[in-house]
Write an enzyme that holds these catalytic residues in place. Structure first.
Site, PDB file in Angstrom:
ATOM      1  N   CYS A   1       0.840  -1.198   0.000  1.00 29.60           N
ATOM      2  CA  CYS A   1       0.000   0.000   0.000  1.00 29.60           C
ATOM      3  C   CYS A   1       0.880   1.256   0.000  1.00 29.60           C
ATOM      4  O   CYS A   1       1.516   1.568  -0.996  1.00 29.60           O
ATOM      5  CB  CYS A   1      -0.971  -0.033   1.180  1.00 29.60           C
ATOM      6  SG  CYS A   1      -2.360   1.117   1.012  1.00 29.60           S
TER       7      CYS A   1
ATOM      8  N   HIS B   1      -3.682  -4.785   1.172  1.00 33.31           N
ATOM      9  CA  HIS B   1      -2.996  -5.190   2.401  1.00 33.31           C
ATOM     10  C   HIS B   1      -3.081  -6.709   2.551  1.00 33.31           C
ATOM     11  O   HIS B   1      -4.010  -7.227   3.196  1.00 33.31           O
ATOM     12  CB  HIS B   1      -3.625  -4.510   3.620  1.00 33.31           C
ATOM     13  CG  HIS B   1      -3.160  -3.118   3.848  1.00 33.31           C
ATOM     14  ND1 HIS B   1      -2.205  -2.791   4.785  1.00 33.31           N
ATOM     15  CD2 HIS B   1      -3.500  -1.948   3.246  1.00 33.31           C
ATOM     16  CE1 HIS B   1      -1.982  -1.485   4.762  1.00 33.31           C
ATOM     17  NE2 HIS B   1      -2.763  -0.950   3.843  1.00 33.31           N
TER      18      HIS B   1
ATOM     19  N   GLU C   1      -1.485  -8.706   4.431  1.00 28.65           N
ATOM     20  CA  GLU C   1      -1.348  -9.200   5.805  1.00 28.65           C
ATOM     21  C   GLU C   1      -2.706  -9.377   6.478  1.00 28.65           C
ATOM     22  O   GLU C   1      -2.895 -10.267   7.309  1.00 28.65           O
ATOM     23  CB  GLU C   1      -0.433  -8.279   6.634  1.00 28.65           C
ATOM     24  CG  GLU C   1      -1.020  -6.954   7.063  1.00 28.65           C
ATOM     25  CD  GLU C   1      -0.970  -5.863   6.009  1.00 28.65           C
ATOM     26  OE1 GLU C   1      -1.216  -4.693   6.354  1.00 28.65           O
ATOM     27  OE2 GLU C   1      -0.698  -6.167   4.838  1.00 28.65           O
TER      28      GLU C   1
END
Length: 230
Positions: free
Chosen positions: A112, A207, A209
């Site tokens: 990002c 994102h 994660e």
């Protein structure tokens, strides 16, 4: 076999509003993804840019995490929005990390803001305020992307993938050594880039994660690729 040490950039947040106690602020899910891939994660605090050489020398790979908008002064523009979500000290520190990683030939994964900052530091620009990409929580899926046929992202994610979307800036002019390797199906916003030069860089606008718990998605594969093969 040497286990790679992966540095992960971090943000700063006050313990409570107005508190002088400042905490590192970055998702532990980055460490989870790195550990599952067989690496050793270490979070890097914002520090004096003069120390970037020593920090980068200690690690094998660098993850640029998400966070604030990149200050437009880094690509020669004035601020065009009323947003106060900027952190110049972080920009300066992470710019130094990027330049050192380039000089020391350490692979980088940009997430990002991390992809945006890398693009800016290496010659690109950003759209300062786009619509329709920052309205949902990071754990929610937002839209589909399409990957480039000749890209690493295609090998990891396949032709299409559903991703989250929590950004208000996006890549505009792409640095000359970068190739666009993923775009949003909805509006053609750049969602992924990969370096075409000798330095290893891969960046994603979403994102990954926050999506590691979605077993049907391939986001752990991005961490596996970065830690094991990149």
């Amino acid at each position: 076999m040497t286990i790679p040490l992966v540095g992960i950039t971090s943000n700063e947040r006050p313990f409570t509003e107005g508190s002088p106690i400042i905490h590192l602020s970055v998702s532990t899910l980055f460490a989870d993804g790195v550990k599952r891939a067989g690496g050793i994660p270490v979070y890097l605090p914002i520090s004096n840019p003069e120390l970037a050489h020593d920090y980068v020398k200690k690690i094998d790979k660098l993850i640029l995490s998400g966070g604030q908008n990149v200050d437009p002064s880094f690509y020669g523009e004035e601020k065009k929005t009323d947003s106060k979500d900027y952190f110049l000290a972080r920009d300066i520190w992470e710019e130094a990390l990027i330049k050192e990683a380039l000089a020391q030939n350490k692979p980088i994964l940009g997430v990002c803001r991390g992809m945006q900052l890398y693009n800016v530091v290496t010659g690109g620009t950003l759209n300062q305020d786009i619509k329709g990409h920052g309205d949902l929580p990071p754990f929610e899926l937002a839209h589909k992307i399409t990957t480039d046929e000749e890209s690493q992202l295609r090998k990891i994610y396949g032709k299409t993938q559903i991703v989250n979307s929590v950004h208000r800036q996006s890549l505009k002019d792409v640095a000359s050594h970068l190739k666009v390797t993923a775009r949003s199906q909805n509006d053609d916003v750049i969602e992924g880039v990969e370096s075409q030069s000798g330095h290893k860089f891969i960046g994603v606008q979403w994102h990954p994660e926050f999506l590691l718990g979605h077993k049907e998605l391939a986001d752990q594969g991005l961490f596996d690729y970065f830690v094991k093969s990149f």
